[in-house]
Design an enzyme around this catalytic site. Structure first.
Site, PDB file in Angstrom:
ATOM      1  CD1 TRP A 184      56.030  40.258  20.586  1.00  0.00           C
ATOM      2  CD2 TRP A 184      54.259  40.759  21.863  1.00  0.00           C
ATOM      3  NE1 TRP A 184      55.471  39.080  21.026  1.00  0.00           N
ATOM      4  CE2 TRP A 184      54.373  39.348  21.810  1.00  0.00           C
ATOM      5  CE3 TRP A 184      53.202  41.295  22.599  1.00  0.00           C
ATOM      6  CZ2 TRP A 184      53.494  38.492  22.474  1.00  0.00           C
ATOM      7  CZ3 TRP A 184      52.330  40.439  23.252  1.00  0.00           C
ATOM      8  CH2 TRP A 184      52.477  39.059  23.194  1.00  0.00           C
ATOM      9  CG  ASP A 185      60.369  39.495  22.068  1.00  0.00           C
ATOM     10  OD1 ASP A 185      59.533  39.264  21.181  1.00  0.00           O
ATOM     11  OD2 ASP A 185      60.785  38.627  22.857  1.00  0.00           O
ATOM     12  CE1 TYR A 207      63.168  31.994  14.978  1.00  0.00           C
ATOM     13  CE2 TYR A 207      63.290  32.822  12.733  1.00  0.00           C
ATOM     14  CZ  TYR A 207      62.543  32.506  13.856  1.00  0.00           C
ATOM     15  OH  TYR A 207      61.197  32.704  13.851  1.00  0.00           O
ATOM     16  CD  GLN A 244      56.221  39.494  17.494  1.00  0.00           C
ATOM     17  OE1 GLN A 244      57.025  40.353  17.806  1.00  0.00           O
ATOM     18  NE2 GLN A 244      56.342  38.231  17.887  1.00  0.00           N
ATOM     19  N   GLY A 294      51.800  36.720  18.295  1.00  0.00           N
ATOM     20  CA  GLY A 294      52.794  36.638  19.372  1.00  0.00           C
ATOM     21  C   GLY A 294      52.549  35.442  20.281  1.00  0.00           C
ATOM     22  CG  ASP A 337      54.757  31.860  18.215  1.00  0.00           C
ATOM     23  OD1 ASP A 337      54.358  32.999  18.497  1.00  0.00           O
ATOM     24  OD2 ASP A 337      55.938  31.613  17.912  1.00  0.00           O
ATOM     25  NE  ARG A 349      60.355  26.147  20.113  1.00  0.00           N
ATOM     26  CZ  ARG A 349      60.359  27.473  19.903  1.00  0.00           C
ATOM     27  NH1 ARG A 349      60.432  28.305  20.916  1.00  0.00           N
ATOM     28  NH2 ARG A 349      60.303  27.959  18.679  1.00  0.00           N
ATOM     29  CE1 TYR A 352      57.483  29.456  22.463  1.00  0.00           C
ATOM     30  CE2 TYR A 352      56.015  28.868  20.683  1.00  0.00           C
ATOM     31  CZ  TYR A 352      57.089  29.579  21.144  1.00  0.00           C
ATOM     32  OH  TYR A 352      57.759  30.394  20.278  1.00  0.00           O
ATOM     33  CD1 TRP A 353      53.287  31.190  22.582  1.00  0.00           C
ATOM     34  CD2 TRP A 353      52.230  32.474  24.072  1.00  0.00           C
ATOM     35  NE1 TRP A 353      54.001  32.366  22.705  1.00  0.00           N
ATOM     36  CE2 TRP A 353      53.367  33.170  23.606  1.00  0.00           C
ATOM     37  CE3 TRP A 353      51.413  33.092  25.027  1.00  0.00           C
ATOM     38  CZ2 TRP A 353      53.707  34.449  24.055  1.00  0.00           C
ATOM     39  CZ3 TRP A 353      51.752  34.366  25.473  1.00  0.00           C
ATOM     40  CH2 TRP A 353      52.882  35.027  24.993  1.00  0.00           C
ATOM     41  CD  GLU A 409      60.797  31.423  24.737  1.00  0.00           C
ATOM     42  OE1 GLU A 409      61.539  30.418  24.873  1.00  0.00           O
ATOM     43  OE2 GLU A 409      60.289  31.746  23.642  1.00  0.00           O
TER      44      GLU A 409
HETATM   45  C1  GLC Z   1      58.138  33.369  20.198  1.00  0.00           C
HETATM   46  C2  GLC Z   1      56.955  33.995  20.920  1.00  0.00           C
HETATM   47  C3  GLC Z   1      56.793  35.431  20.487  1.00  0.00           C
HETATM   48  C4  GLC Z   1      58.078  36.189  20.708  1.00  0.00           C
HETATM   49  C5  GLC Z   1      59.283  35.473  20.064  1.00  0.00           C
HETATM   50  C6  GLC Z   1      60.612  36.075  20.498  1.00  0.00           C
HETATM   51  O1  GLC Z   1      57.908  33.296  18.839  1.00  0.00           O
HETATM   52  O2  GLC Z   1      55.794  33.270  20.703  1.00  0.00           O
HETATM   53  O3  GLC Z   1      55.747  36.047  21.172  1.00  0.00           O
HETATM   54  O4  GLC Z   1      57.988  37.477  20.202  1.00  0.00           O
HETATM   55  O5  GLC Z   1      59.290  34.120  20.450  1.00  0.00           O
HETATM   56  O6  GLC Z   1      60.728  36.091  21.887  1.00  0.00           O
END
Ligand code: GLC
Length: 421
Positions: free
Chosen positions: A33-34, A79, A99, A159, A161, A193, A346-347, A393
């Site tokens: 989705w990015d 990663y 996603q 998305g 997380d 995180r 984060y979220w 971000e």
């Molecule tokens: C994190 C975010 C996700 C995004 C990814 C890359 O995992 O939660 O939404 O797509 O980072 O930016």
């Protein structure tokens, strides 16, 4: 003033030749989705490069239609978990979940806005069968009983997380027992995180996928995490309506009809997620069969998905009005009065600019242009308040401070495609 040159520079910096990484160190691959939002950003100044982004993404599609959430185009040790842990035998090494499906929407918008119209039509003609397969995958493999509401098998698939909406369903998932080394903590402070316990469980869900050979019928029964994510449902529905228009334009009448039936099914079913008490649509735990009563920005996305009726939209608008009054830098990813609100984690509190774009789009569509404008202004303020290029971000809703990864692609893309209007 928003620096759009800096936004273009961020995309160029993160361009690894055919695909754009979210940010160089923390996320060194192509995220689904990015990448769709990034393509919209590229499209504002380099149409060819935008189409290339889409082609590269769809080059990693599975034969069953799944468009993975990550394509690991090259090796990188910055990663974790990499392709060996996912264990998928795909053409392009990838994860095995998806996603939020923004792509059809992105492609339809790119086509509408292309200066090079004939070239854009050729691109769409070539991509359309793959888009159709992708949406079929959602409706077939993730809604096995035609309920109208697709399932999500992993918090990463949403998305969002570590959204607090997933706390209870994730608590039921056992953690892996083996040792591993997280790479994210080498780039970002732990406080911003997900926790170790959450990571153990995320990895268990990856193992469940692999052990069940990614088979949709086995996973439906075996996945210990199965939720209806109202964010995915909304984005899917909106993107499908754009896909229907593309199908009609390119002579795929039958496909258009069958997707129309899917949208109608979702519209009939989504009332199950509405909560008058919360004034929004809640996600749903499919295993305990209960609503997930946390007001997050995902619960507002039915406006973007055009799934709310006018009365519901009115109630959501009043909720958003109060939310805006409590945020110095809107929109915090969860309601600021939630006991789980944490402005830098984060979220669980921070502002995500692509979500602002979606919520504002939804508000405008239902006639709440002033609220939409306030979110847009707030988005500008975040970029202006943050250090460096301003493209982070995510951002603190209290100080506007940029958090997580810096020189980040999707806020830069959002600035180009939205704040420039
Ligand atoms: C994190 C975010 C996700 C995004 C990814 C890359 O995992 O939660 O939404 O797509 O980072 O930016």
């Amino acid at each position: 003033m928003i620096d759009l040159d800096a936004a273009r520079a961020v995309l160029r910096t993160n361009d690894l030749g055919g695909y754009t990484v979210p940010t160089r160190t923390l996320y060194p691959f192509q995220w689904n989705w990015d990448s769709a939002i990034i393509a919209l950003g590229w499209h504002c100044f380099d149409e060819q490069r935008a189409w290339q982004e889409a082609r590269t993404m769809f080059g990693g599609q599975w034969s069953n239609g799944l468009l993975p959430h990550i394509l690991f185009h090259h090796e990188s040790d910055s990663y974790f978990p990499g392709p060996d842990i996912w264990g998928a035998k795909s053409r392009v090494p990838s994860s095995s979940i998806s996603q939020p499906p923004v792509w059809a929407l992105a492609i339809a918008r790119m086509l509408r806005r292309s200066a090079a119209a004939a070239a854009a039509r050729d691109e769409v003609r070539a991509l359309l069968p793959q888009l159709v397969d992708y949406h079929r995958w959602w409706y077939r493999d993730r809604d096995r009983h035609d309920s109208g509401l697709v399932d999500c098998y992993h918090p990463w698939e949403s998305g969002m997380d570590n959204s607090p909406a997933w706390d209870e369903p994730l608590a039921r998932v056992p953690g892996v027992e083996w040792e591993y080394q997280r790479r994210d903590l080498g780039h970002v402070d732990q406080a911003q995180r997900p926790t170790w316990q959450e990571y153990d469980r995320y990895l268990h869900l990856v193992e469940v996928q692999r052990k069940n050979k990614f088979d949709p019928s086995r996973l439906a029964a075996a996945s210990p995490f199965r939720v209806i994510d109202i964010g995915i449902v909304s984005i899917l529905s909106r993107a499908t309506s754009e896909l229907i228009a593309l199908c009609r334009q390119f002579g795929l009448e039958e496909e258009a009809e069958s997707f129309q039936a899917e949208i109608a099914r979702t519209e009939r079913a989504v009332g199950r997620c509405w909560s008058g008490e919360h004034r929004c649509f809640l996600s749903w735990d499919q295993i305990s069969n209960e609503p997930l009563a946390e007001i997050t920005t995902a619960t507002l996305l039915p406006l973007f998905g055009r799934l709310a009726n006018d009365k519901q939209a009115g109630q959501m608008a009043s909720l958003i009005e109060e939310w805006l009054a409590a945020n110095r830098f809107p929109l915090s990813s969860i309601h600021p009065e939630s006991p789980r609100y944490d402005p830098e984690c984060y979220w669980r509190g921070p502002v995500w600019l692509h979500i602002n774009w979606m919520v504002a789009d939804g508000l405008r569509a239902y006639g709440y242009s002033q609220l939409a404008e306030r979110i847009k202004e707030g988005t500008r303020k975040c970029i202006e308040a943050a250090a460096g290029s301003g493209y982070f971000e995510y951002y603190s809703p209290e100080t506007g401070q940029g958090c997580g990864g810096g020189d980040f692609s999707w806020p830069a893309a959002v600035a180009l495609l939205w704040l420039n209007e």
